[in-house]
Design a protein around this motif. Structure first.
Motif, PDB file in Angstrom:
ATOM      1  N   PRO A  20      63.068  55.241  11.793  1.00 31.11           N
ATOM      2  CA  PRO A  20      63.095  56.766  12.057  1.00 31.11           C
ATOM      3  C   PRO A  20      63.040  57.145  13.463  1.00 31.11           C
ATOM      4  O   PRO A  20      63.871  58.335  13.745  1.00 31.11           O
ATOM      5  CB  PRO A  20      61.807  57.369  11.328  1.00 31.11           C
ATOM      6  N   ALA A  59      61.861  55.656  20.707  1.00 37.35           N
ATOM      7  CA  ALA A  59      60.499  55.951  20.889  1.00 37.35           C
ATOM      8  C   ALA A  59      59.780  54.900  21.446  1.00 37.35           C
ATOM      9  O   ALA A  59      58.614  54.505  21.732  1.00 37.35           O
ATOM     10  CB  ALA A  59      59.920  56.080  19.476  1.00 37.35           C
ATOM     11  N   ALA A  61      58.848  50.433  22.478  1.00 40.96           N
ATOM     12  CA  ALA A  61      58.525  49.477  21.624  1.00 40.96           C
ATOM     13  C   ALA A  61      58.092  49.419  20.313  1.00 40.96           C
ATOM     14  O   ALA A  61      57.550  50.536  20.214  1.00 40.96           O
ATOM     15  CB  ALA A  61      57.577  48.318  22.499  1.00 40.96           C
ATOM     16  N   ASP A  62      58.374  48.592  19.416  1.00 39.46           N
ATOM     17  CA  ASP A  62      57.894  48.789  18.185  1.00 39.46           C
ATOM     18  C   ASP A  62      56.448  48.461  18.145  1.00 39.46           C
ATOM     19  O   ASP A  62      56.191  47.322  18.054  1.00 39.46           O
ATOM     20  CB  ASP A  62      58.638  48.115  17.112  1.00 39.46           C
ATOM     21  N   ILE A  63      55.546  49.435  17.884  1.00 36.85           N
ATOM     22  CA  ILE A  63      54.059  49.294  17.954  1.00 36.85           C
ATOM     23  C   ILE A  63      53.714  48.280  16.876  1.00 36.85           C
ATOM     24  O   ILE A  63      52.654  47.599  16.990  1.00 36.85           O
ATOM     25  CB  ILE A  63      53.281  50.423  17.905  1.00 36.85           C
ATOM     26  N   GLY A 103      59.158  52.055  26.083  1.00 38.44           N
ATOM     27  CA  GLY A 103      60.336  51.117  26.394  1.00 38.44           C
ATOM     28  C   GLY A 103      61.572  51.881  26.290  1.00 38.44           C
ATOM     29  O   GLY A 103      62.434  51.494  26.944  1.00 38.44           O
ATOM     30  N   GLU A 106      62.022  53.124  29.871  1.00 45.56           N
ATOM     31  CA  GLU A 106      62.410  52.001  30.453  1.00 45.56           C
ATOM     32  C   GLU A 106      63.939  51.450  30.348  1.00 45.56           C
ATOM     33  O   GLU A 106      64.588  50.959  31.486  1.00 45.56           O
ATOM     34  CB  GLU A 106      61.365  50.485  30.124  1.00 45.56           C
ATOM     35  N   PRO A 125      53.726  57.039  26.996  1.00 48.50           N
ATOM     36  CA  PRO A 125      52.561  57.123  26.431  1.00 48.50           C
ATOM     37  C   PRO A 125      51.967  55.960  26.043  1.00 48.50           C
ATOM     38  O   PRO A 125      50.714  56.081  25.499  1.00 48.50           O
ATOM     39  CB  PRO A 125      53.198  57.918  24.781  1.00 48.50           C
ATOM     40  N   GLU A 126      52.428  54.771  26.706  1.00 50.18           N
ATOM     41  CA  GLU A 126      51.768  53.502  26.448  1.00 50.18           C
ATOM     42  C   GLU A 126      50.097  53.742  26.787  1.00 50.18           C
ATOM     43  O   GLU A 126      49.608  52.859  25.935  1.00 50.18           O
ATOM     44  CB  GLU A 126      52.349  52.268  26.743  1.00 50.18           C
ATOM     45  N   GLY A 134      55.742  47.920  29.960  1.00 52.91           N
ATOM     46  CA  GLY A 134      55.772  46.353  30.339  1.00 52.91           C
ATOM     47  C   GLY A 134      57.173  45.932  30.519  1.00 52.91           C
ATOM     48  O   GLY A 134      57.633  44.785  30.483  1.00 52.91           O
ATOM     49  N   PHE A 279      48.200  54.825  14.200  1.00 51.43           N
ATOM     50  CA  PHE A 279      48.756  54.839  12.742  1.00 51.43           C
ATOM     51  C   PHE A 279      47.893  55.640  11.841  1.00 51.43           C
ATOM     52  O   PHE A 279      48.463  56.015  10.796  1.00 51.43           O
ATOM     53  CB  PHE A 279      49.292  53.309  12.310  1.00 51.43           C
ATOM     54  N   ARG A 282      48.585  59.206  11.342  1.00 53.15           N
ATOM     55  CA  ARG A 282      49.952  59.561  10.626  1.00 53.15           C
ATOM     56  C   ARG A 282      49.536  59.213   9.265  1.00 53.15           C
ATOM     57  O   ARG A 282      50.124  59.861   8.514  1.00 53.15           O
ATOM     58  CB  ARG A 282      51.019  58.773  11.108  1.00 53.15           C
ATOM     59  N   ARG A 286      49.327  62.319   5.801  1.00 53.62           N
ATOM     60  CA  ARG A 286      50.003  61.968   4.450  1.00 53.62           C
ATOM     61  C   ARG A 286      49.217  62.086   3.189  1.00 53.62           C
ATOM     62  O   ARG A 286      49.588  61.870   2.216  1.00 53.62           O
ATOM     63  CB  ARG A 286      50.791  60.562   4.394  1.00 53.62           C
TER      64      ARG A 286
END
Ligand code: CAA
Length: 699
Positions: A20, A59, A61-63, A103, A106, A125-126, A134, A279, A282, A286
């Protein structure tokens, strides 16, 4: 395809398309790297545009990958992509529309130019998930915008909009609508002008010389001490930027320093806990299930005290006109003036935009007449906790409002079903429990009663999201999730006191654990007199009053009400909020302990204090899961982090217990059970999860 490649004449378009949010997981990184390398080699491509096919630019890196045991192989990492951009001999333009976070920013910084739409937002926001930028963020940002701004962006994690980005030099050009066309035209203009490649890494840029920015770094460290107590990544961020300065002529050396610290953050349990919170928040949102929410266009709030006023503010901030009802003009005027003051303060502090206070006030209509509420499609009752009064109000609301309207109570513990049954529309009644101050605290417990329909619950969730709150589902049960857990915590804190541990030791241990304040500071802040007056009014018999309540009574009888009159469990010097222990209170505790038959002993140490106060949260939380009052351990964590100041970097009480090891926690609880009896009976759900050697989430 997660990356689409096309050509417009000499311009190569590389479009990220990984819903997304274009998180830079392996499935986006590999084709992106291939596309950049192919374009670099291809003589027909004169300039590269890096675009997004989604609403979000990237958004970061994939957290989810951070939870994996293996880090991505270096050849397929985000750093490798930034390297490929950095070594590309053709101008690369990041065309940023929507957010470029972490990222993602970056990636944009590794490009030569950044062209933006008015919707562009940049942030690091890391820090909110216990990390630091990083992939060169701590090295390129201070070169581009200077050390002070780089520190601010990396430490506060807040977004910078397109205008600010242009002003500080983070972005080069604002593009008109018809973004792709405008971006292509920009690239062709650059090619025609022979615009050079322009790598941020190629020189020191705005970096000061070593020693020149010492004060700025000191200031950052002071800010961390004030606002980010207990968290590890902020200091590492400062160190990375210091290293950028120290290695100002050697970008690669600074990058290696950043990498080392980034990996140490990844291994730090704080980042696991903060990602869990990300997570969990979020997942909680739901919790409404799949029903469609109804539209809410006008609202009503009953009661304009502290809670009612704060709730009315939330409606107004969300742009929903709201009518606020009080019993008399005087109470109404008082409530409105508090609201006005709060809005003005919010505007001054930048929490709401300039002119926002006036606009929000204009959405609030005061009344003392139920007839004026007609037309509201959502009402929240926020009067003091008295079931009979609330039932009467629900009956009146039922008569005054249209048949489609939804009625909610802000009660913090009373039975929603009883209120629903006082109306002819029980399916359209539920609880919406806000936390004080309601305009600031992000948690809302959404209480589904026995009768509440699915669309009523869905409407409350959607409304909470419009108010930028974090809604968490709870079944209708005394105290719901948060307050039921809190009572165990407070009880234990008082027990420690009567057994011989001074209040300042209990508070200090819990502050050191990471809470913003200890339980006794909190009681002094709330006011001891509130509970005392309620007990007196209800005529609660002495023998039914808990030991902590007995102490509250004794203090109030001595006119020690808390911070409000400078004397409570602690003393407060005029104008100060710093608690000072009072020997008289210590004597009072000792006397009462004797009267109540406590065996006094030496003060408990910090470890015991933390376990005694935190493990009731875990044990009651487990019971709530077992009873179905809470649906998920992660929901309980969200309630405690957003409603009660539990340190997010510990992930919430249930995550904290999992990190400690549930078998160890259970063993301690059993030990307390042997020492203190039935109140420490381990919850079955905890016993099962510990025996199975798994977390609560997999129950
Ligand atoms: N990784 C993995 N998943 C992510 C993600 C990320 N970076 N960002 C968002 N998502 C997921 C969310 O979990 C959510 O998934 P579900 O629908 O399954 O719940 C989905 O994307 C949509 O997210 P939101 O509900 O938050 O949507 P939104 O439109 O309100 O907000 C957003 C979008 C502004 C990007 C927001 O999600 C956000 O702030 N994300 C976090 C960004 C972040 O922290 N980036 C830094 C990552 S660390 C890093 O990049 C380190 C580095 O230097 C290498």
């Amino acid at each position: 395809m997660t990356v689409n490649v096309s050509d417009r004449g000499p311009v190569r378009l590389i479009e990220m398309n990984s819903p997304p949010v274009n998180a830079l997981g392996a499935k986006l990184r590999m084709p992106l790297l291939d596309a950049i390398r192919a374009a670099s080699r291809d003589d027909s491509a004169g300039a590269l545009l890096l675009l997004s096919g989604l609403k979000t630019w990237c958004a970061g890196a994939d957290i989810k990958e951070f939870g994996l045991s293996e880090l991505p192989a270096p050849e397929a990492s985000l750093n490798a992509i930034c390297d490929a951009l950095d070594t590309c001999s053709k101008p690369v333009i990041a065309v940023v529309d929507g957010v470029a976070y972490g990222g993602g920013l970056e990636l944009a910084l590794a490009c030569d130019y950044r062209a933006v739409s008015a919707r562009a937002r940049f942030a690091f926001p890391e820090v909110n998930i216990g990390l630091l930028p990083g992939a060169g963020g701590t090295q390129r940002t201070p070169r581009l915008v200077g050390v002070e701004r780089a520190l601010r962006m990396c430490l506060d994690g807040k977004p910078v909009n397109a205008g600010q980005a242009l002003e500080m030099g983070l972005a080069d050009r604002l593009l008109e609508d018809g973004l792709t066309e405008a971006a292509c035209a920009f690239a062709e203009e650059m090619l025609a002008a022979g615009a050079p490649v322009r790598k941020i890494s190629s020189g020191p840029g705005k970096l000061p010389r070593p020693g020149e920015a010492a004060e700025v770094f000191d200031g950052a460290r002071q800010l961390i001490a004030r606002r980010m107590r207990g968290r590890d990544s902020p200091e590492l961020i400062v160190q990375c930027i210091e290293q950028a300065v120290a290695c100002r002529d050697d970008f690669r050396a600074g990058l290696a320093e950043e990498r080392r610290r980034f990996v140490s953050c990844l291994k730090n349990p704080q980042s696991k806990a903060l990602s869990h919170v990300f997570f969990a928040e979020r997942a909680a949102a739901r919790g409404a299930g799949g029903a469609a929410a109804r539209a809410v266009e006008r609202a009503a709030v009953i009661g304009c005290g502290t809670m009612g006023g704060g709730i009315a503010m939330n409606f107004a901030i969300a742009g929903i006109p709201v009518t606020v009802l009080e019993t008399g003009e005087e109470a109404l005027e008082r409530g409105l003036s508090v609201i006005r003051g709060n809005f003005e303060r919010s505007e001054k502090s930048g929490r709401i935009p300039p002119g926002g206070a006036e606009r929000s006030m204009a959405l609030i209509t005061p009344t003392t007449d139920y007839g004026a509420l007609d037309g509201a499609d959502f009402a929240v009752e926020a009067v003091y906790e008295n079931l009979d009064l609330k039932k009467r109000i629900f009956t009146r609301l039922d008569r005054a409002l249209g048949s489609d309207a939804i009625l909610a109570s802000n009660t913090s513990y009373l039975d929603i079903d009883r209120m629903a049954e006082a109306t002819g529309r029980p399916g359209q009644v539920l609880g919406m429990h806000f936390f004080s101050p309601a305009n600031i605290m992000r948690l809302v417990e959404v209480i589904e009663g026995r009768h509440s329909s699915a669309d009523t619950v869905a409407t409350a969730f959607s409304l909470a999201s419009r108010m930028k709150k974090v809604p968490v589902w709870s079944a209708n049960s005394n105290g719901f999730i948060g307050n039921r857990m809190l009572s165990g915590y407070m009880f234990e804190a008082f027990e420690l006191l009567f057994e011989g541990t001074p209040p300042e030791s209990v508070d200090a241990a819990l502050r050191d654990f990471g809470l913003p304040m200890g339980p006794f500071q909190m009681i002094d802040l709330v006011g001891l007199d509130l509970g005392w007056r309620a007990r007196e009014l209800a005529g609660k018999p002495l023998e039914e009053r808990k030991p902590g309540e007995r102490l509250g009574d004794a203090l109030c009888e001595r006119e020690r009400f808390g911070q409000k009159n400078g004397r409570g469990i602690y003393n407060y010097s005029p104008g100060s909020r710093v608690p000072e222990p009072d020997p008289g209170v210590a004597g009072l505790i000792e006397e009462l302990a004797e009267e109540l038959g406590y065996k006094r002993g030496p003060p408990a140490g910090a470890e015991e204090i933390v376990k005694r106060c935190m493990y009731p949260l875990v044990n009651v939380g487990s019971a709530l899961l077992e009873e179905g009052v809470a649906r998920a351990a992660s929901d309980i964590d969200i309630v405690y982090v957003y409603g009660y100041g539990f340190p997010a970097w510990r992930g919430g009480p249930m995550h904290y217990a999992e990190q400690q090891g549930l078998d160890g926690v259970l063993e301690d609880i059993r030990g307390f059970h042997d020492r203190f009896g039935a109140r420490w009976t381990p919850a079955q759900r905890l016993v099962e999860a510990a025996a199975a050697g798994r977390g609560f989430g997999e129950g």
